[in-house]
Design a protein around this motif. Structure first.
Motif, PDB file in Angstrom:
ATOM      1  N   ILE A   1       4.459   0.509   1.483  1.00 28.41           N
ATOM      2  CA  ILE A   1       4.476  -0.296   2.712  1.00 28.41           C
ATOM      3  C   ILE A   1       3.895  -1.663   2.386  1.00 28.41           C
ATOM      4  O   ILE A   1       2.886  -1.767   1.681  1.00 28.41           O
ATOM      5  N   SER A   2       4.511  -2.710   2.878  1.00 31.80           N
ATOM      6  CA  SER A   2       3.966  -4.050   2.648  1.00 31.80           C
ATOM      7  C   SER A   2       2.525  -4.104   3.123  1.00 31.80           C
ATOM      8  O   SER A   2       2.186  -3.607   4.203  1.00 31.80           O
ATOM      9  N   ASN A   5       1.010  -6.450   4.285  1.00 32.69           N
ATOM     10  CA  ASN A   5       0.886  -7.290   5.481  1.00 32.69           C
ATOM     11  C   ASN A   5       1.316  -6.565   6.753  1.00 32.69           C
ATOM     12  O   ASN A   5       1.035  -7.023   7.857  1.00 32.69           O
ATOM     13  N   ALA A   6       2.006  -5.458   6.583  1.00 33.30           N
ATOM     14  CA  ALA A   6       2.577  -4.761   7.739  1.00 33.30           C
ATOM     15  C   ALA A   6       1.510  -3.962   8.479  1.00 33.30           C
ATOM     16  O   ALA A   6       0.684  -3.274   7.870  1.00 33.30           O
ATOM     17  N   TYR A   7       1.564  -4.026   9.787  1.00 38.29           N
ATOM     18  CA  TYR A   7       0.667  -3.215  10.617  1.00 38.29           C
ATOM     19  C   TYR A   7       1.301  -1.871  10.965  1.00 38.29           C
ATOM     20  O   TYR A   7       0.614  -0.975  11.427  1.00 38.29           O
ATOM     21  N   TYR A   8       2.608  -1.741  10.765  1.00 36.84           N
ATOM     22  CA  TYR A   8       3.233  -0.439  10.953  1.00 36.84           C
ATOM     23  C   TYR A   8       3.054   0.387   9.691  1.00 36.84           C
ATOM     24  O   TYR A   8       2.617  -0.124   8.648  1.00 36.84           O
ATOM     25  N   GLY A   9       3.395   1.686   9.776  1.00 40.09           N
ATOM     26  CA  GLY A   9       3.170   2.579   8.652  1.00 40.09           C
ATOM     27  C   GLY A   9       4.419   3.289   8.190  1.00 40.09           C
ATOM     28  O   GLY A   9       5.550   2.841   8.430  1.00 40.09           O
ATOM     29  N   ILE A  10       4.235   4.455   7.582  1.00 42.76           N
ATOM     30  CA  ILE A  10       5.323   5.142   6.898  1.00 42.76           C
ATOM     31  C   ILE A  10       6.392   5.664   7.850  1.00 42.76           C
ATOM     32  O   ILE A  10       7.588   5.653   7.522  1.00 42.76           O
ATOM     33  N   ASN A  11       6.001   6.115   9.032  1.00 43.99           N
ATOM     34  CA  ASN A  11       7.007   6.597   9.980  1.00 43.99           C
ATOM     35  C   ASN A  11       7.942   5.473  10.406  1.00 43.99           C
ATOM     36  O   ASN A  11       9.160   5.655  10.508  1.00 43.99           O
ATOM     37  N   THR A  12       7.383   4.304  10.649  1.00 46.89           N
ATOM     38  CA  THR A  12       8.199   3.148  11.017  1.00 46.89           C
ATOM     39  C   THR A  12       9.079   2.726   9.851  1.00 46.89           C
ATOM     40  O   THR A  12      10.258   2.383  10.045  1.00 46.89           O
ATOM     41  N   ALA A  13       8.515   2.740   8.640  1.00 47.91           N
ATOM     42  CA  ALA A  13       9.289   2.351   7.458  1.00 47.91           C
ATOM     43  C   ALA A  13      10.503   3.270   7.272  1.00 47.91           C
ATOM     44  O   ALA A  13      11.601   2.808   6.934  1.00 47.91           O
ATOM     45  N   GLY A  45     -12.157  -2.143   8.506  1.00 47.71           N
ATOM     46  CA  GLY A  45     -11.435  -1.463   7.441  1.00 47.71           C
ATOM     47  C   GLY A  45     -10.171  -2.195   7.050  1.00 47.71           C
ATOM     48  O   GLY A  45      -9.856  -3.273   7.549  1.00 47.71           O
ATOM     49  N   GLU A  46      -9.435  -1.587   6.119  1.00 46.38           N
ATOM     50  CA  GLU A  46      -8.175  -2.144   5.656  1.00 46.38           C
ATOM     51  C   GLU A  46      -7.016  -1.317   6.191  1.00 46.38           C
ATOM     52  O   GLU A  46      -7.118  -0.101   6.335  1.00 46.38           O
ATOM     53  N   LYS A  47      -5.922  -1.989   6.465  1.00 48.46           N
ATOM     54  CA  LYS A  47      -4.750  -1.308   7.013  1.00 48.46           C
ATOM     55  C   LYS A  47      -4.384  -0.109   6.138  1.00 48.46           C
ATOM     56  O   LYS A  47      -4.364  -0.206   4.910  1.00 48.46           O
ATOM     57  N   GLY A  48      -4.072   0.992   6.776  1.00 53.58           N
ATOM     58  CA  GLY A  48      -3.705   2.200   6.060  1.00 53.58           C
ATOM     59  C   GLY A  48      -4.850   3.175   5.858  1.00 53.58           C
ATOM     60  O   GLY A  48      -4.628   4.316   5.443  1.00 53.58           O
ATOM     61  N   ARG A  59       0.860  -1.173   0.000  1.00 53.25           N
ATOM     62  CA  ARG A  59       0.000   0.000   0.000  1.00 53.25           C
ATOM     63  C   ARG A  59       0.906   1.237   0.000  1.00 53.25           C
ATOM     64  O   ARG A  59       2.102   1.135   0.331  1.00 53.25           O
ATOM     65  N   VAL A  60       0.378   2.362  -0.368  1.00 50.09           N
ATOM     66  CA  VAL A  60       1.152   3.607  -0.426  1.00 50.09           C
ATOM     67  C   VAL A  60       0.679   4.538   0.679  1.00 50.09           C
ATOM     68  O   VAL A  60      -0.523   4.801   0.813  1.00 50.09           O
ATOM     69  N   GLU A  61       1.619   4.991   1.505  1.00 45.35           N
ATOM     70  CA  GLU A  61       1.296   5.961   2.542  1.00 45.35           C
ATOM     71  C   GLU A  61       2.078   7.246   2.297  1.00 45.35           C
ATOM     72  O   GLU A  61       3.138   7.235   1.657  1.00 45.35           O
ATOM     73  N   LYS A  62       1.562   8.345   2.816  1.00 48.21           N
ATOM     74  CA  LYS A  62       2.165   9.653   2.598  1.00 48.21           C
ATOM     75  C   LYS A  62       2.520  10.313   3.928  1.00 48.21           C
ATOM     76  O   LYS A  62       1.861  10.104   4.942  1.00 48.21           O
TER      77      LYS A  62
END
Length: 474
Positions: free
Chosen positions: A19-20, A22-30, A123-126, A8-11
């Protein structure tokens, strides 16, 4: 056109990032993963769970104050509960050594909680329109009040089992004190023959040292109970209501079961890390005693033929890949090495705490990693040392007796009866002729057998007073 569902794409303010899915973390963690690929050690899970507990407390508080919708608050609370049950440990991926005063860790927690909550809402992650890591999970908080509070909570929870471990070690040493109370042996100073003593007296001295450590560790918890939660970024409390600050702390007390107290000056608690230096200093002090005791045991147990051999240590594993039959004092060595690591961690904590500037200490991650590691490994080491070394120690009475009789240490008991010069002469002759002090005294008729037995009585020469001379008489 096929849609790639592997990511998925996060901003954020820096742009977009994949971001994968499957990942529950987001862009800051990445971004933290990209920036802080320093060690193989991730953030201590005790710290993660303390932060999650803070987030749960905040959600409950905001729900009660009607600052967060019940639906969102309940989703966050349930997400926190699932994380606290170890269901998402693998999602906390940030390196323990990181810049930013712990922001990456706080955001890792915020993002995982948010995405778990989003899924609970269907909902879906992200999809942060449902639950946002900052607007909802981090509401009325800053890394700068969450992170120091979490270190304190995690440290208290690790401090209690450490205090218990030292209490158990103290008891084990006291048992040996009583068990070896009637075994006479040679005492040594500067590794040289000194005065006679009871083997139990040595263990009594060890027990006293450990009792001080146990008490200090038990009491220092009080220093960790003052928290700055509600102080937000620099301790002024901006963006946090007074109702939130007071209720938040009360709920956090209930959730942790700890006697936490609101800091009466959050700016101090936010920027100054000296309390962690104080706690670490006591861990260092305890480690010093543990090294001393473990080294003494190794020395007294050396041999079995070429050393002192007054103690027999439990045999726990073969000691050599080439020397058949060799057994080493590995448990005592482990205790000493662990203590050395704690002492080195104390140096890191001290330097990190001293390096804070103005309204924040940016080196909290090093303090957290070092302090929590010290608490964990010292607890484990003390428990193992007690169970696999102290509990199984035996005294070799034959070696104790032989070493004592072969020394000139008992001559000191004769000083008040024959004078220092004559006692020195007897000691030198004993070494030269390889005879015991008692044998020479009898040969030369210096003292009667009855008087010698009275002076050299084990219970006379191992307690205060002048052996063979009653109080008030010369």
């Amino acid at each position: 056109m096929a849609i790639n569902t592997n990511f998925r794409v996060e901003k954020d303010l820096l742009g977009e990032k994949k971001i994968s899915s499957n990942a529950y973390y987001g862009i800051n963690t990445a971004r933290a993963l990209d920036n802080f690929n320093v060690s193989s050690k991730k953030v201590n899970l005790h710290l993660i769970k303390a932060i999650v507990t803070i987030k749960k407390s905040a959600a409950i508080t905001h729900k009660k104050l009607k600052e967060l919708s019940p639906e969102k608050a309940d989703a966050i609370i349930k997400a926190c509960d699932k994380i606290l049950k170890d269901e998402f440990n693998s999602e906390f991926v940030v390196d323990a050594l990181q810049g930013g005063a712990g922001t990456s860790t706080n955001m890792n927690v915020n993002e995982v909680i948010a995405n778990v909550a989003i899924e609970l809402l269907g909902g879906e992650k992200g999809d942060y329109s449902l639950v946002h890591p900052l607007h909802h999970v981090n509401m009325s908080q800053s890394t700068n009040d969450v992170y120091p509070t979490a270190i304190r909570i995690a440290a208290i929870k690790l401090l209690r089992p450490l205090s218990l471990a030292f209490a158990n070690l103290q008891e084990a040493l006291q048992i040996k004190e009583n068990e070896f109370a009637d075994v006479l042996k040679l005492g040594r100073t500067q590794l040289m023959d000194a005065l006679p003593m009871m083997a139990g007296q040595g263990f009594g001295a060890y027990a006293r040292a450990i009792s001080r450590d146990r008490w200090r560790l038990y009491k220092v918890e009080e220093r960790l109970r003052e928290v700055n939660i509600g102080g937000t970024a620099i301790g002024t409390g901006m963006n946090a209501t007074l109702k939130y600050i007071f209720l938040m702390t009360d709920i956090l007390q209930d959730l942790t079961g700890l006697g936490l107290a609101r800091s009466d000056y959050p700016m101090d608690t936010t920027q100054n890390m000296d309390v962690f230096v104080e706690v670490s200093g006591l861990l260092k002090s305890a480690s010093v005693n543990l090294i001393k005791i473990s080294n003494d045991i190794r020395l007294l147990g050396s041999g079995p033929r070429g050393g002192i051999g007054e103690l027999s240590l439990p045999k726990v594993q073969a000691g050599s890949s080439i020397m058949a039959g060799k057994v080493n004092p590995v448990i005592a060595e482990m205790a000493a090495q662990t203590s050395m690591k704690v002492i080195s961690n104390d140096a890191a904590i001290t330097y990190a705490a001293a390096s804070g500037q103005l309204e924040l200490n940016a080196f909290g991650p090093l303090i957290a990693e070092s302090l929590l590691e010290s608490l964990e490994i010292l607890t484990n080491a003390v428990n193992i040392f007690t169970e696999k070394c102290i509990n199984g120690l035996e005294v070799n009475e034959g070696n104790c007796s032989h070493n004592l009789e072969a020394s000139t240490s008992v001559v000191t008991a004769l000083v008040h009866h024959i004078g220092y010069d004559k006692a020195s002469e007897i000691a030198k002759k004993s070494l030269r002729e390889n005879k015991t002090i008692k044998e020479l005294c009898l040969e030369e008729g210096i003292l009667t057998p009855e008087k010698l037995n009275e002076i050299l009585n084990p219970y006379e020469i191992t307690k205060p007073g002048i052996p063979g001379m009653k109080e008030g008489k010369k």
